[in-house]
Motif scaffolding. Structure first.
Motif, PDB file in Angstrom:
ATOM      1  N   ASP A   1      26.798  43.464  48.185  1.00  0.00           N
ATOM      2  CA  ASP A   1      25.344  43.452  48.650  1.00  0.00           C
ATOM      3  C   ASP A   1      24.722  45.058  48.745  1.00  0.00           C
ATOM      4  O   ASP A   1      24.897  45.663  49.654  1.00  0.00           O
ATOM      5  CB  ASP A   1      25.278  42.701  49.773  1.00  0.00           C
ATOM      6  N   PHE A   2      23.914  45.244  47.766  1.00  0.00           N
ATOM      7  CA  PHE A   2      23.352  46.713  47.876  1.00  0.00           C
ATOM      8  C   PHE A   2      22.003  46.754  47.127  1.00  0.00           C
ATOM      9  O   PHE A   2      21.502  45.780  46.602  1.00  0.00           O
ATOM     10  CB  PHE A   2      24.120  47.612  47.177  1.00  0.00           C
ATOM     11  N   THR A   3      21.270  47.608  47.497  1.00  0.00           N
ATOM     12  CA  THR A   3      19.878  48.041  47.088  1.00  0.00           C
ATOM     13  C   THR A   3      19.998  48.941  46.208  1.00  0.00           C
ATOM     14  O   THR A   3      20.254  50.239  46.575  1.00  0.00           O
ATOM     15  CB  THR A   3      18.894  48.458  48.211  1.00  0.00           C
ATOM     16  N   LEU A   4      19.529  49.064  44.998  1.00  0.00           N
ATOM     17  CA  LEU A   4      19.623  49.968  43.906  1.00  0.00           C
ATOM     18  C   LEU A   4      18.223  50.094  43.345  1.00  0.00           C
ATOM     19  O   LEU A   4      17.511  49.099  42.749  1.00  0.00           O
ATOM     20  CB  LEU A   4      20.606  49.522  42.869  1.00  0.00           C
ATOM     21  N   ASP A   5      17.671  51.421  43.288  1.00  0.00           N
ATOM     22  CA  ASP A   5      16.365  51.740  42.856  1.00  0.00           C
ATOM     23  C   ASP A   5      15.276  50.702  43.437  1.00  0.00           C
ATOM     24  O   ASP A   5      14.471  50.069  42.627  1.00  0.00           O
ATOM     25  CB  ASP A   5      16.340  51.702  41.324  1.00  0.00           C
ATOM     26  N   GLY A   6      15.516  50.159  44.603  1.00  0.00           N
ATOM     27  CA  GLY A   6      14.474  49.188  45.310  1.00  0.00           C
ATOM     28  C   GLY A   6      14.761  47.866  44.894  1.00  0.00           C
ATOM     29  O   GLY A   6      14.386  46.884  45.783  1.00  0.00           O
ATOM     30  N   PHE A   7      15.736  47.597  44.089  1.00  0.00           N
ATOM     31  CA  PHE A   7      15.823  45.950  44.108  1.00  0.00           C
ATOM     32  C   PHE A   7      17.260  45.618  44.735  1.00  0.00           C
ATOM     33  O   PHE A   7      18.338  46.380  44.877  1.00  0.00           O
ATOM     34  CB  PHE A   7      16.109  45.849  42.461  1.00  0.00           C
ATOM     35  N   ARG A   8      17.377  44.322  45.114  1.00  0.00           N
ATOM     36  CA  ARG A   8      18.528  43.759  45.889  1.00  0.00           C
ATOM     37  C   ARG A   8      19.411  43.508  44.823  1.00  0.00           C
ATOM     38  O   ARG A   8      19.054  42.629  43.985  1.00  0.00           O
ATOM     39  CB  ARG A   8      18.072  42.815  46.623  1.00  0.00           C
ATOM     40  N   PHE A   9      20.630  43.790  44.744  1.00  0.00           N
ATOM     41  CA  PHE A   9      21.855  43.433  44.007  1.00  0.00           C
ATOM     42  C   PHE A   9      22.800  42.615  44.746  1.00  0.00           C
ATOM     43  O   PHE A   9      22.975  42.752  45.878  1.00  0.00           O
ATOM     44  CB  PHE A   9      22.473  44.410  43.421  1.00  0.00           C
ATOM     45  N   LEU A  10      23.094  41.542  44.200  1.00  0.00           N
ATOM     46  CA  LEU A  10      24.312  40.893  44.873  1.00  0.00           C
ATOM     47  C   LEU A  10      25.262  40.608  43.452  1.00  0.00           C
ATOM     48  O   LEU A  10      24.872  40.052  42.597  1.00  0.00           O
ATOM     49  CB  LEU A  10      23.989  39.306  45.188  1.00  0.00           C
ATOM     50  N   GLY A  11      26.605  40.946  43.896  1.00  0.00           N
ATOM     51  CA  GLY A  11      27.397  41.070  42.660  1.00  0.00           C
ATOM     52  C   GLY A  11      28.879  40.485  43.478  1.00  0.00           C
ATOM     53  O   GLY A  11      29.309  40.858  44.567  1.00  0.00           O
ATOM     54  N   THR A  12      29.654  39.858  42.547  1.00  0.00           N
ATOM     55  CA  THR A  12      30.916  39.512  42.815  1.00  0.00           C
ATOM     56  C   THR A  12      31.999  39.856  41.791  1.00  0.00           C
ATOM     57  O   THR A  12      31.223  39.923  40.562  1.00  0.00           O
ATOM     58  CB  THR A  12      31.076  37.990  43.092  1.00  0.00           C
ATOM     59  N   GLY A  13      33.276  39.624  41.953  1.00  0.00           N
ATOM     60  CA  GLY A  13      34.270  40.145  41.106  1.00  0.00           C
ATOM     61  C   GLY A  13      34.551  38.804  40.055  1.00  0.00           C
ATOM     62  O   GLY A  13      35.496  39.028  39.293  1.00  0.00           O
ATOM     63  N   GLY A  14      33.943  37.747  40.328  1.00  0.00           N
ATOM     64  CA  GLY A  14      34.090  36.584  39.570  1.00  0.00           C
ATOM     65  C   GLY A  14      34.975  35.397  40.503  1.00  0.00           C
ATOM     66  O   GLY A  14      34.802  34.385  39.708  1.00  0.00           O
ATOM     67  N   GLN A  15      35.522  35.738  41.446  1.00  0.00           N
ATOM     68  CA  GLN A  15      36.384  34.638  42.229  1.00  0.00           C
ATOM     69  C   GLN A  15      35.831  33.374  42.361  1.00  0.00           C
ATOM     70  O   GLN A  15      36.053  32.392  42.323  1.00  0.00           O
ATOM     71  CB  GLN A  15      37.366  35.301  43.251  1.00  0.00           C
ATOM     72  N   PRO A  16      34.535  33.560  42.880  1.00  0.00           N
ATOM     73  CA  PRO A  16      33.806  32.398  43.407  1.00  0.00           C
ATOM     74  C   PRO A  16      33.491  31.505  42.217  1.00  0.00           C
ATOM     75  O   PRO A  16      33.442  30.389  42.277  1.00  0.00           O
ATOM     76  CB  PRO A  16      32.631  32.906  44.265  1.00  0.00           C
ATOM     77  N   VAL A  17      32.958  32.208  41.241  1.00  0.00           N
ATOM     78  CA  VAL A  17      32.195  31.320  40.277  1.00  0.00           C
ATOM     79  C   VAL A  17      33.578  30.696  39.456  1.00  0.00           C
ATOM     80  O   VAL A  17      33.453  29.476  38.824  1.00  0.00           O
ATOM     81  CB  VAL A  17      31.734  32.305  39.117  1.00  0.00           C
ATOM     82  N   ASP A  18      34.474  31.334  39.324  1.00  0.00           N
ATOM     83  CA  ASP A  18      35.828  30.775  38.596  1.00  0.00           C
ATOM     84  C   ASP A  18      36.425  29.706  39.519  1.00  0.00           C
ATOM     85  O   ASP A  18      36.693  28.704  38.922  1.00  0.00           O
ATOM     86  CB  ASP A  18      36.937  31.748  38.512  1.00  0.00           C
ATOM     87  N   ASP A  19      36.057  29.473  40.815  1.00  0.00           N
ATOM     88  CA  ASP A  19      36.522  28.631  41.680  1.00  0.00           C
ATOM     89  C   ASP A  19      35.560  27.373  41.346  1.00  0.00           C
ATOM     90  O   ASP A  19      35.934  26.135  41.284  1.00  0.00           O
ATOM     91  CB  ASP A  19      36.733  28.787  42.982  1.00  0.00           C
ATOM     92  N   VAL A  20      34.498  27.683  41.238  1.00  0.00           N
ATOM     93  CA  VAL A  20      33.160  26.646  41.348  1.00  0.00           C
ATOM     94  C   VAL A  20      33.543  25.867  40.127  1.00  0.00           C
ATOM     95  O   VAL A  20      33.375  24.815  39.819  1.00  0.00           O
ATOM     96  CB  VAL A  20      31.756  27.123  41.484  1.00  0.00           C
ATOM     97  N   TYR A  21      33.766  26.887  39.040  1.00  0.00           N
ATOM     98  CA  TYR A  21      34.051  26.141  37.292  1.00  0.00           C
ATOM     99  C   TYR A  21      35.017  25.075  37.634  1.00  0.00           C
ATOM    100  O   TYR A  21      35.134  24.244  36.756  1.00  0.00           O
ATOM    101  CB  TYR A  21      34.585  27.207  36.614  1.00  0.00           C
ATOM    102  N   LYS A  22      36.133  25.206  38.429  1.00  0.00           N
ATOM    103  CA  LYS A  22      37.076  24.264  38.628  1.00  0.00           C
ATOM    104  C   LYS A  22      36.757  22.813  38.931  1.00  0.00           C
ATOM    105  O   LYS A  22      37.339  21.700  38.703  1.00  0.00           O
ATOM    106  CB  LYS A  22      38.309  24.862  39.278  1.00  0.00           C
ATOM    107  N   TYR A  23      35.590  22.865  39.825  1.00  0.00           N
ATOM    108  CA  TYR A  23      35.268  21.873  40.526  1.00  0.00           C
ATOM    109  C   TYR A  23      34.358  20.952  39.472  1.00  0.00           C
ATOM    110  O   TYR A  23      34.191  19.789  39.681  1.00  0.00           O
ATOM    111  CB  TYR A  23      34.250  21.969  41.657  1.00  0.00           C
ATOM    112  N   ILE A  24      33.571  21.637  38.762  1.00  0.00           N
ATOM    113  CA  ILE A  24      32.497  21.143  37.952  1.00  0.00           C
ATOM    114  C   ILE A  24      32.878  20.927  36.578  1.00  0.00           C
ATOM    115  O   ILE A  24      33.307  21.641  35.765  1.00  0.00           O
ATOM    116  CB  ILE A  24      31.137  21.968  38.017  1.00  0.00           C
ATOM    117  N   ALA A  25      32.600  19.709  35.900  1.00  0.00           N
ATOM    118  CA  ALA A  25      32.947  19.316  34.350  1.00  0.00           C
ATOM    119  C   ALA A  25      31.766  20.044  33.506  1.00  0.00           C
ATOM    120  O   ALA A  25      30.574  20.027  33.995  1.00  0.00           O
ATOM    121  CB  ALA A  25      32.593  17.906  34.277  1.00  0.00           C
ATOM    122  N   GLY A  26      32.500  20.773  32.726  1.00  0.00           N
ATOM    123  CA  GLY A  26      31.461  21.427  31.753  1.00  0.00           C
ATOM    124  C   GLY A  26      31.786  22.836  31.779  1.00  0.00           C
ATOM    125  O   GLY A  26      32.565  23.147  32.648  1.00  0.00           O
ATOM    126  N   GLU A  27      31.265  23.445  30.676  1.00  0.00           N
ATOM    127  CA  GLU A  27      31.328  24.930  30.598  1.00  0.00           C
ATOM    128  C   GLU A  27      30.469  25.866  31.118  1.00  0.00           C
ATOM    129  O   GLU A  27      30.268  27.233  30.579  1.00  0.00           O
ATOM    130  CB  GLU A  27      31.825  25.273  29.438  1.00  0.00           C
TER     131      GLU A  27
END
Lengths: 234, 533
Positions: free
Chosen positions: B410-436
């Motif tokens: 979680d950081f602020t870059l040039d005034g804008f708030r950025f939130l970033g992850t390395g992919g693990q949360p989205v990959d895990d949510v992908y396993k729950y939900i049918a579809g791509e």
């Protein structure tokens, strides 16, 4: 498992020749050299503390293991540590800098020392500590009477408990403030306060009185003790 | 490479002009402030004996007010056949035949979720259970016990998937065809309206989520800090035009010879050493590089389930009897970290870098992953902030040119708030939900206000006790997720005018793509590096 074959095919590990079937003894060679203790070795061993060896000689080893541990298990140790932290922060005067509820629930992210855990101040939102210390015994008894009148039947098996203990047990059993196991009661109160759940100030008063009275046992939920005992007396 | 047609750009192939002095390009500076949201206290202040029930309770308590507000707007006027919906406090207070609405945590019971009994089973059998792509498999044949619940199979997913609503009073099974259209994972806080049917299940007629939180204005964090420190607010002063930021992920350095060429191409592009002067001017506007996870491949200290399974089967075949658990220090190969360090150290003099760890990086495996330690970077260490013994009250930690960050970050870059992850949360949510549709899942994560909704159910995480740190309190302007299969981007909008740019960053090792985001317009573009074999 594949079925066992009767015929023995070629084996992966080659068998030893019959002449090598007996183990042999030898009195020469590098493996059997008997080294005489040299001066360097003696100097090293001389540094050993003779008292330590005495301790080993005189230590009495119990033949049976003791079921009751002298040191508390990790969960108990954690709660004791939490209680010490609470006692330390309660002794200091409540600082003006405090974490606001809206910072937990939304709005600007709080400025925190360590980020994910902890925060500035002692965890108080406003002046609850001062207000709790002003709460009198009569107020606490009135609060408890109101609680008791909510039920049709009286509580059983609570004859030996003081009003303070009853108030605290009721606090443990109020599930809307979160799980009571694994957390000190005061810390649970502060957490419920920060999350905006409005825990009763009388409970805080009782907790502070118990802590000032030097009773750290009151910080641990009774069900926590019950759930973590290792042996059940039958 | 991008834009310029090589046949018309004649300056690239001409002999250099020795008479005119070359203009030295300056890189655009970047205004960067990291927030310590996901940092854990050091060492002994971390407690792992806490139960995860505290975390779920805190999550529900934090998100309940927002969900109640949204649901009250929607459901107070919800009526069917002259009966209006009534709010109930606890999940178990719903009454049969009565139209009511309630807020709780979603829990999904899925037959293929990781199960501790599977782990015990694989220790006794030679054949390992197959890796799961998705947790619910519509064609899987289940035992009679699971099949008996077929009547309660619920809205979404295959046979055996059950969706339940939970709070401190208990659990309520949800049914109804409305759920088929909803994205739900374990841990999402939702408000549902409906009625209890005679089976004891709750038939859902409509569903609401907390939606996006309040979005700060651009430069709000910096203005706030200057106000706190007593200086005059900087909104009056003219801020220089912000440059661009390059986001790359999945460098996947493994120490093999094969992965050096595209990395060097990337390095030369960012340093402005390659291509024509026009492209070099473009590259000089890139003010920061963000590496979003998986810079190293196979550097995680704890072997994954697959590694343990393959090691166990190898050992079983050799019949040696010894099992290697954990980390084998004799087999350590320093080449990948050395290569990464050299690469970073070549880039750092020219450009600040933010490094996020990923699933395969040498740091903690449970979220929030802590920053990769400076000990891994003997050369790049010179550009990092010096370690402080204690963090001081009030003034922020010194931020180095090379910032090793947490995951999620979680950081602020040039005034804008950025939130970033390395992919693990989205990959895990992908396993729950049918579809791509990964963008839909990322949007759902923002609308649930959770940066890791499935933690701690199927995603290992630190047991927070006071509050759930994964709750998103301020809506970011940019949400980027690394290590995704391909580049995707979209712009989502919130109920009170929030706008979030969602970027799925592809793996550089496989695609060779780098995402460059213009900080004034927040529009991303892709730069691709390819080597022709």
């Amino acid at each position: 498992m594949p079925p066992k074959r009767n015929s023995t095919g070629p084996r992966a590990i080659p068998t030893r020749q019959s002449s090598q079937s007996q183990a042999t003894l030898s009195f020469n060679g590098k493996q059997n050299k008997v080294t005489k203790p040299s001066a360097a070795q003696q100097a090293k061993s001389g540094k050993r503390d003779p008292a330590v060896i005495d301790q080993i000689i005189h230590a009495d080893v119990k033949s049976e293991a003791e079921p009751d541990l002298d040191e508390p298990t990790t969960a108990e140790a954690a709660i004791e540590q939490q209680v010490e932290e609470e006692a330390g922060t309660a002794k200091n005067a409540p600082s003006a800098a405090s974490v606001k509820t809206e910072e937990i629930l939304g709005g600007r992210a709080p400025e925190s020392d360590v980020g994910a855990i902890g925060g500035k101040g002692a965890g108080w939102v406003a002046d609850e500590e001062a207000q709790a210390r002003k709460v009198t015994d009569e107020q606490i008894k009135k609060y408890w009477k109101a609680k008791e009148s909510e039920r049709l039947a009286p509580r059983v098996h609570q004859e030996d408990l003081t009003v303070y203990a009853k108030v605290l047990r009721e606090w443990d059993m109020s599930g809307q403030f979160g799980p009571c196991i694994g957390i000190a009661r005061l810390k649970r109160w502060k957490r419920a306060n920060l999350l905006g759940l409005k825990p009763p100030v009388e409970v805080l008063a009782v907790l502070l009185k118990e802590m000032d009275g030097g009773n750290p046992k009151a910080q641990r939920a009774y069900v926590d003790e019950l759930m973590s005992t290792r042996f059940v007396e039958t | 490479m991008n834009g310029q047609d090589p046949s018309t750009d004649t300056s690239l192939l001409e002999t250099p002009d020795m008479s005119t002095p070359h203009a030295v390009l300056d890189r655009t500076p970047s205004a960067y402030t990291p927030h310590p949201t996901y940092r854990l206290p050091p060492g002994s202040a971390r407690h792992y004996q806490n139960q995860y029930a505290d975390m779920y309770f805190a999550r529900l308590a934090q998100l309940k007010p927002a969900t109640l507000a949204i649901a009250a707007d929607a459901f107070d006027t919800f009526s069917i056949a002259d009966e209006t919906a009534r709010r109930v406090d606890r999940v178990l207070d719903v009454r049969q035949g009565e139209l009511c609405w309630v807020v709780g945590t979603c829990y999904m019971e899925m037959p293929l979720k990781p199960n501790v009994l599977d782990d015990i089973g694989k220790e006794h059998w030679i054949a390992a259970p197959p890796t799961r792509v998705k947790y619910d498999h519509p064609s899987v044949a289940l035992e009679a016990g699971e099949g008996a619940h077929g009547a309660h199979a619920g809205g979404t997913g295959g046979v055996g998937t059950q969706i339940m609503l939970e709070d401190e009073s208990g659990r309520l099974r949800l049914t109804g065809s409305f759920l088929r259209g909803c994205l739900l994972v374990t841990g999402a806080i939702v408000a549902v309206v409906g009625t209890e049917n005679k089976d004891g299940d709750f038939e859902v007629l409509d569903l609401r989520v907390p939606d996006l939180p309040r979005q700060p204005q651009r430069w709000e964090a910096d203005d706030g800090n200057t106000a706190l420190t007593g200086k005059k607010p900087g909104s009056k002063k003219k801020r220089p035009r912000a440059g661009k930021v390059a986001i790359v992920s999945g460098l996947g350095i493994s120490g093999d010879e094969g992965d050096t060429l595209t990395l060097d191409l990337l390095l030369e592009y960012l340093l402005g050493e390659s291509t024509s002067p026009a492209d070099q001017e473009d590259a000089s506007t890139i003010s920061r590089l963000i590496i979003a996870g998986n810079s190293l491949s196979h550097a995680s200290p704890i072997p994954s389930r697959q590694d343990v399974i393959t090691a166990a089967t190898k050992n079983a075949a050799k019949a040696s009897g010894t099992r290697k658990y954990g980390y084998d220090s004799a087999a350590y190969n320093a080449a990948p970290t050395d290569r990464l360090d050299q690469w970073l150290a070549s880039l750092l003099p020219s450009m600040p870098i933010t490094l996020l760890p990923g699933a395969q990086d040498p740091t903690s495996t449970s979220l929030p992953q802590q920053p990769i330690h400076a000990a891994m970077f003997p050369h790049s260490r010179n550009y990092m902030a010096p370690p402080t013994a204690t963090t001081k009250d009030g003034d922020g930690e010194e931020v180095g040119w090379f910032d090793s960050q947490t995951n999620p970050a979680d950081f602020t870059l040039d005034g804008f708030r950025f939130l970033g992850t390395g992919g693990q949360p989205v990959d895990d949510v992908y396993k729950y939900i049918a579809g791509e549709e990964r963008l839909e899942m990322m949007e759902a994560m923002l609308r649930w206000r959770l940066s890791a909704p499935t933690a701690p159910d199927t995603l290992p995480c630190y047991p927070f006790q006071d509050e759930d740190q994964f709750v998103i309190k301020d809506c970011p302007h940019v949400f980027f997720v690394g290590n995704q299969p391909r580049f995707e981007t979209t712009l989502i909008e919130g109920p009170v005018g929030q706008a979030v740019r969602i970027i799925a960053v592809p793996r550089f090792k496989e695609t060779g793509e780098v995402v460059v985001v213009d900080m004034e317009t927040l529009v991303p573009e892709v730069v691709r590096f390819e080597v022709f074999d």
